[in-house]
Design a protein around this motif. Structure first.
Motif, PDB file in Angstrom:
ATOM      1  N   ALA A  48       0.741  -1.166  -0.063  1.00 29.50           N
ATOM      2  CA  ALA A  48      -0.049  -0.156  -0.111  1.00 29.50           C
ATOM      3  C   ALA A  48       0.804   1.293   0.153  1.00 29.50           C
ATOM      4  O   ALA A  48       0.531   2.419  -0.830  1.00 29.50           O
ATOM      5  N   ASP A  49       1.921   1.064   0.714  1.00 25.06           N
ATOM      6  CA  ASP A  49       2.866   2.623   0.738  1.00 25.06           C
ATOM      7  C   ASP A  49       3.529   2.568  -0.536  1.00 25.06           C
ATOM      8  O   ASP A  49       3.604   3.731  -0.858  1.00 25.06           O
ATOM      9  N   SER A  52       0.868   3.892  -2.970  1.00 25.39           N
ATOM     10  CA  SER A  52       0.561   5.431  -2.446  1.00 25.39           C
ATOM     11  C   SER A  52       1.663   6.375  -3.183  1.00 25.39           C
ATOM     12  O   SER A  52       1.351   7.275  -3.580  1.00 25.39           O
ATOM     13  N   GLY A  56       1.033   9.278  -5.804  1.00 22.19           N
ATOM     14  CA  GLY A  56       1.148  10.447  -5.222  1.00 22.19           C
ATOM     15  C   GLY A  56       1.427  11.771  -6.348  1.00 22.19           C
ATOM     16  O   GLY A  56       1.936  11.479  -7.515  1.00 22.19           O
ATOM     17  N   SER A 121      -7.452  15.194   1.369  1.00 24.75           N
ATOM     18  CA  SER A 121      -8.026  13.736   1.438  1.00 24.75           C
ATOM     19  C   SER A 121      -9.541  13.984   1.589  1.00 24.75           C
ATOM     20  O   SER A 121      -9.872  15.080   2.539  1.00 24.75           O
ATOM     21  N   SER A 122     -10.663  13.525   1.246  1.00 18.84           N
ATOM     22  CA  SER A 122     -10.341  11.957   0.667  1.00 18.84           C
ATOM     23  C   SER A 122     -11.410  12.054  -0.503  1.00 18.84           C
ATOM     24  O   SER A 122     -11.568  10.877  -1.148  1.00 18.84           O
TER      25      SER A 122
END
Length: 153
Positions: A48-49, A52, A56, A121-122
């Protein structure tokens, strides 16, 4: 076209966070978020990191800048129009994203967060924006665009 896109995304966001917020599919989202958070693993967190990071804003701008530089430094024929189009498309996508986040307020899921969320976000999800410049830029190159790099059309 930019105002139309911004208005359409804002209208969709207001619809999803307003009248449709308690409909089945959207109301089930919180349960999905809680289930995913409850079953986190180090591998899933790392994936997930990574996703992201790739999705980004910094990555999108960096990639667009590298592509624009490659277009400008192309051997024999710099591609000024395409490089400018790419830069404007990425800037326009970012502008639409930021404008919509000012209009549509949506709380982040009520689960423990892995990171500190950005103030944008979101909604709309950040990863919904980056494909826009590339999909808009796709038809901008003439069919014989490959001749600039020496390939036959």
């Amino acid at each position: 076209m930019l105002p139309v896109r911004a208005a359409a995304v804002a209208a969709l966001g207001l619809l999803l966070t307003g009248p449709l917020a308690h409909r089945w599919l959207l109301s089930a989202e919180d349960g999905v978020n809680r289930a995913l958070a409850a079953h986190r693993t180090p591998l899933a967190t790392a994936l997930a990191d990574g996703a992201s990071l790739l999705a980004g804003t910094g990555s999108v701008i960096t990639l667009a800048a590298l592509c624009a530089a490659a277009l400008l430094l192309a051997p024999h024929v710099p591609r000024w129009r395409e490089a400018a189009f790419l830069a404007v498309a990425v800037a326009a996508q970012s502008a639409v994203f930021l404008l919509v986040t000012l209009v549509v307020e949506r709380e982040r899921p009520d689960v423990p967060h892995l990171d500190r969320p950005p103030h944008t976000s979101s909604f709309p999800p950040a990863m919904s924006g980056p494909p826009s410049p590339s999909s808009e830029g796709w038809p901008s190159s003439p069919p014989d665009a490959c001749t600039a790099c020496g390939a036959a059309s």
